[in-house]
Design an enzyme around this catalytic site. Structure first.
Site, PDB file in Angstrom:
ATOM      1  N   ASN A 161       1.020  -1.602  -0.329  1.00  0.00           N
ATOM      2  CA  ASN A 161       0.188   0.447   0.136  1.00  0.00           C
ATOM      3  C   ASN A 161       0.616   1.248   0.257  1.00  0.00           C
ATOM      4  O   ASN A 161       0.729   2.109  -0.107  1.00  0.00           O
ATOM      5  CB  ASN A 161      -1.002  -0.152   1.019  1.00  0.00           C
ATOM      6  CG  ASN A 161      -0.568   0.025   2.733  1.00  0.00           C
ATOM      7  OD1 ASN A 161       0.774  -0.775   2.736  1.00  0.00           O
ATOM      8  ND2 ASN A 161      -0.457   1.060   3.681  1.00  0.00           N
ATOM      9  N   GLU A 162       1.997   1.075  -0.386  1.00  0.00           N
ATOM     10  CA  GLU A 162       2.768   2.516  -0.243  1.00  0.00           C
ATOM     11  C   GLU A 162       2.294   3.495  -1.062  1.00  0.00           C
ATOM     12  O   GLU A 162       2.639   4.641  -0.811  1.00  0.00           O
ATOM     13  CB  GLU A 162       3.774   2.112  -1.218  1.00  0.00           C
ATOM     14  CG  GLU A 162       5.071   0.907  -0.183  1.00  0.00           C
ATOM     15  CD  GLU A 162       4.746  -1.003  -0.347  1.00  0.00           C
ATOM     16  OE1 GLU A 162       5.329  -1.293   0.395  1.00  0.00           O
ATOM     17  OE2 GLU A 162       4.276  -0.846  -1.141  1.00  0.00           O
TER      18      GLU A 162
END
EC number: 5.3.3.8
Length: 286
Positions: A161-162
């Site tokens: 989920n960067e």
């Protein structure tokens, strides 16, 4: 796969009793290893509370513990799980990437690379028993494994989920995810920073099994037993063949990858977004 990391002198190899009799534990401050030499399997528990954040010291300890198991020929497989309730690992330690020197960012990123290379290229059978939330770097760690079992709890989401934090997953994160779930699914997941709840995680293929929470570790041990029915040399050579191109891509670009990370993370805009995110986390805790 790389030079020895700093931090070996941190008292990382203290044993809680002994080693080699098949029942006793050993470990370090942040990693607990429960070996069953008779079965050829060790359970490696992450214990860096509250959320198993991957600090520089924790990354180093994980690599050292895996190397100890690799070097002991009585072990053929490892189950990777968490000792922190509700969280497998919250991922990379943002405090290591915020308000520090470029030299520190470089040291930290080398440790992240080293963890991935050691786990991804391990000759051991690695199975993740994912008993908690597993975003970002936590997800990356499980993706290095040969098999993934996830607890059936809607709070236990998994994914890279960067982008939601305003940062970009490096090419080797991308490659690892793409190898597991395919190009299109990985492109969508990475751009949107998706975190998959258990049913979706199984559907997209980021995990191999979803089971009731109390059965996660036993299912992982059953899975590892199946993998261990294959002669080691044949399985290890096949694994190396399947993973060589992905690993070589990072190995040949390690220095450039570190420089890119340091350059990116040092930008004012990135530092500001990380600081805002950390402040929001503090407010939530408060």
């Amino acid at each position: 796969a790389g030079a020895r990391l700093p931090g070996v002198a941190l008292g990382l190899t203290e044993r809680v009793d002994g080693w080699g009799d098949g029942a006793r534990r050993f470990g370090s401050q942040r990693v607990l290893v429960e070996p069953d030499a008779g079965a050829g399997v060790a359970v490696m528990k992450l214990k860096n509370p509250p959320v198993n954040t991957l600090s520089l010291e924790f990354l180093t300890e994980l690599v050292i513990c895996l190397e100890k198991l690799e070097n002991d020929k009585s072990f053929r497989g490892v189950v990777l799980t968490s000792d922190c309730p509700g969280v497998f690992s919250a991922g990379l330690d943002l405090t290591e990437m915020c308000g520090k020197s470029p030299a520190h960012y470089a040291e930290y990123w080398k440790a992240v690379q080293e963890l991935w290379l050691q786990f991804y290229q391990s000759n051991l059978v690695l199975v993740s028993a994912i008993n908690g939330a597993c975003p970002a770097g936590g997800c990356l760690m499980t993706l290095t494994c040969d098999y993934r079992v996830l607890a059936d709890n809607p709070r236990y989401c998994i994914g890279l989920n960067e982008t939601q934090l305003g940062i970009v997953a490096p090419f080797w994160f991308k490659d690892t995810l793409e190898n597991v779930i395919g190009h299109r699914a990985a492109e969508r997941a990475l751009q949107l920073g998706l975190l998959f709840p258990p049913a979706e995680a199984l559907q997209v293929g980021i995990v191999d099994q979803v089971v009731p929470e109390e059965q996660v570790q036993s299912t992982a041990l059953s899975a590892i037993a199946q993998w261990m029915t294959i002669p080691d040399h044949a399985r290890q050579l096949t694994k190396a063949m399947m993973r060589k191109a992905t690993a070589s891509r990072l190995i040949t670009q390690r220095d450039a990858d570190v420089q890119n990370f340091v350059s990116f993370i040092s930008k004012d805009s990135i530092q500001k977004s990380l600081q805002l995110y950390l402040e929001r986390l503090k407010e939530k805790k408060g």
